[in-house]
Write a protein that holds these residues in place. Structure first.
Motif, PDB file in Angstrom:
ATOM      1  N   ASP A  57      -4.241  -2.732 -13.391  1.00 15.27           N
ATOM      2  CA  ASP A  57      -5.510  -2.053 -13.678  1.00 15.27           C
ATOM      3  C   ASP A  57      -6.217  -1.635 -12.399  1.00 15.27           C
ATOM      4  O   ASP A  57      -6.791  -0.551 -12.317  1.00 15.27           O
ATOM      5  CB  ASP A  57      -6.449  -2.963 -14.474  1.00 15.27           C
ATOM      6  CG  ASP A  57      -6.077  -3.079 -15.935  1.00 15.27           C
ATOM      7  OD1 ASP A  57      -5.191  -2.326 -16.392  1.00 15.27           O
ATOM      8  OD2 ASP A  57      -6.673  -3.932 -16.613  1.00 15.27           O
ATOM      9  N   VAL A  58      -6.211  -2.506 -11.407  1.00  9.46           N
ATOM     10  CA  VAL A  58      -6.943  -2.256 -10.164  1.00  9.46           C
ATOM     11  C   VAL A  58      -6.143  -1.408  -9.186  1.00  9.46           C
ATOM     12  O   VAL A  58      -6.646  -0.430  -8.634  1.00  9.46           O
ATOM     13  CB  VAL A  58      -7.346  -3.590  -9.500  1.00  9.46           C
ATOM     14  CG1 VAL A  58      -7.965  -3.363  -8.134  1.00  9.46           C
ATOM     15  CG2 VAL A  58      -8.313  -4.353 -10.408  1.00  9.46           C
ATOM     16  N   TRP A  59      -4.887  -1.760  -8.936  1.00  9.81           N
ATOM     17  CA  TRP A  59      -4.144  -1.155  -7.831  1.00  9.81           C
ATOM     18  C   TRP A  59      -3.217  -0.001  -8.185  1.00  9.81           C
ATOM     19  O   TRP A  59      -2.761   0.706  -7.285  1.00  9.81           O
ATOM     20  CB  TRP A  59      -3.323  -2.215  -7.121  1.00  9.81           C
ATOM     21  CG  TRP A  59      -4.142  -3.180  -6.341  1.00  9.81           C
ATOM     22  CD1 TRP A  59      -5.229  -2.896  -5.556  1.00  9.81           C
ATOM     23  CD2 TRP A  59      -3.945  -4.582  -6.253  1.00  9.81           C
ATOM     24  NE1 TRP A  59      -5.705  -4.036  -4.981  1.00  9.81           N
ATOM     25  CE2 TRP A  59      -4.944  -5.088  -5.389  1.00  9.81           C
ATOM     26  CE3 TRP A  59      -3.019  -5.465  -6.793  1.00  9.81           C
ATOM     27  CZ2 TRP A  59      -5.034  -6.435  -5.068  1.00  9.81           C
ATOM     28  CZ3 TRP A  59      -3.109  -6.807  -6.476  1.00  9.81           C
ATOM     29  CH2 TRP A  59      -4.102  -7.269  -5.633  1.00  9.81           C
ATOM     30  N   LEU A  60      -2.920   0.226  -9.439  1.00 10.38           N
ATOM     31  CA  LEU A  60      -1.951   1.264  -9.772  1.00 10.38           C
ATOM     32  C   LEU A  60      -2.394   2.632  -9.253  1.00 10.38           C
ATOM     33  O   LEU A  60      -1.608   3.359  -8.641  1.00 10.38           O
ATOM     34  CB  LEU A  60      -1.702   1.323 -11.283  1.00 10.38           C
ATOM     35  CG  LEU A  60      -0.554   2.237 -11.704  1.00 10.38           C
ATOM     36  CD1 LEU A  60       0.764   1.734 -11.121  1.00 10.38           C
ATOM     37  CD2 LEU A  60      -0.456   2.292 -13.219  1.00 10.38           C
ATOM     38  N   GLU A  61      -3.654   2.977  -9.463  1.00 13.72           N
ATOM     39  CA  GLU A  61      -4.159   4.278  -9.015  1.00 13.72           C
ATOM     40  C   GLU A  61      -4.697   4.249  -7.587  1.00 13.72           C
ATOM     41  O   GLU A  61      -4.772   5.289  -6.936  1.00 13.72           O
ATOM     42  CB  GLU A  61      -5.263   4.766  -9.954  1.00 13.72           C
ATOM     43  CG  GLU A  61      -4.759   5.119 -11.336  1.00 13.72           C
ATOM     44  CD  GLU A  61      -5.871   5.585 -12.240  1.00 13.72           C
ATOM     45  OE1 GLU A  61      -6.950   5.967 -11.750  1.00 13.72           O
ATOM     46  OE2 GLU A  61      -5.659   5.569 -13.468  1.00 13.72           O
ATOM     47  N   ASN A  62      -5.082   3.079  -7.092  1.00 14.13           N
ATOM     48  CA  ASN A  62      -5.683   2.997  -5.764  1.00 14.13           C
ATOM     49  C   ASN A  62      -5.339   1.671  -5.089  1.00 14.13           C
ATOM     50  O   ASN A  62      -6.060   0.685  -5.242  1.00 14.13           O
ATOM     51  CB  ASN A  62      -7.201   3.162  -5.851  1.00 14.13           C
ATOM     52  CG  ASN A  62      -7.864   3.136  -4.493  1.00 14.13           C
ATOM     53  OD1 ASN A  62      -7.193   3.147  -3.456  1.00 14.13           O
ATOM     54  ND2 ASN A  62      -9.177   3.080  -4.480  1.00 14.13           N
ATOM     55  N   PRO A  63      -4.249   1.628  -4.311  1.00 21.66           N
ATOM     56  CA  PRO A  63      -3.889   0.381  -3.636  1.00 21.66           C
ATOM     57  C   PRO A  63      -4.914  -0.060  -2.590  1.00 21.66           C
ATOM     58  O   PRO A  63      -4.868  -1.181  -2.115  1.00 21.66           O
ATOM     59  CB  PRO A  63      -2.550   0.686  -2.980  1.00 21.66           C
ATOM     60  CG  PRO A  63      -2.206   2.077  -3.290  1.00 21.66           C
ATOM     61  CD  PRO A  63      -3.288   2.686  -4.108  1.00 21.66           C
TER      62      PRO A  63
END
Length: 165
Positions: A57-63
């Motif tokens: 949820d947190v890192w998939l789009e924005n590491p």
């Protein structure tokens, strides 16, 4: 921001020893910067202990997503059909002005046939309201703010906290 983020999500997945070394070097130059750096990065390590769905949820789009965390279960978690609802007021959240997400905790009261205890999840910044509060140590660098979440629906498993069992 990727020092402690898992490689699976584009991070460096460094050891806590390497993280401590980097933090101490930054703090040697400027204590407030070291404070903020440590909090913003250690929360990535904490999220890496959560179930993979929460990490995704947190890192998939924005590491590079920055995370605030409040371990104090100041929120109220209420069971409802298909999930939970989180609301409450957390008196501090170091670095919140620089974060995309907040990891918040609350307490679910025990009910017949259902265990109670601390539960939580991470909430995207747009889903919470910043609330200013009084000064404290390092307030100039981190931003003197707490968080208020007004009745946010969470997934059924409140997957944001590691398994307590």
């Amino acid at each position: 921001m990727r020092l402690l983020t898992p490689r699976a999500f584009g991070g460096h997945e460094l050891s806590l020893d390497a993280f401590a070394d980097v933090t101490m070097e930054i703090a040697r130059a400027d204590g407030s910067s070291g404070w903020c750096f440590s909090f913003l990065n250690i929360h990535s390590w904490l999220l890496a202990t959560f179930p993979v769905e929460a990490q995704r949820d947190v890192w998939l789009e924005n590491p590079d997503a920055a995370l605030a965390n409040v371990n104090v279960p100041a929120g109220k978690v209420v069971r409802e059909e298909g999930g939970y609802r989180l609301s409450g007021d957390w008196p501090w959240a170091s670095g919140i002005h620089h974060c995309d997400w907040a990891m918040l905790a609350g307490v679910v009261p025990p009910e017949p046939g259902a265990e109670g205890g601390a539960r939580g999840d991470q909430l995207r910044r747009g889903g919470r309201e910043l609330r200013a509060h009084g000064a404290r140590a390092a307030a100039e660098s981190e931003g003197p703010a707490g968080l208020t979440a007004s009745s946010r629906r969470l997934p059924g498993c409140c997957r944001g906290l590691p398994d307590q069992g």
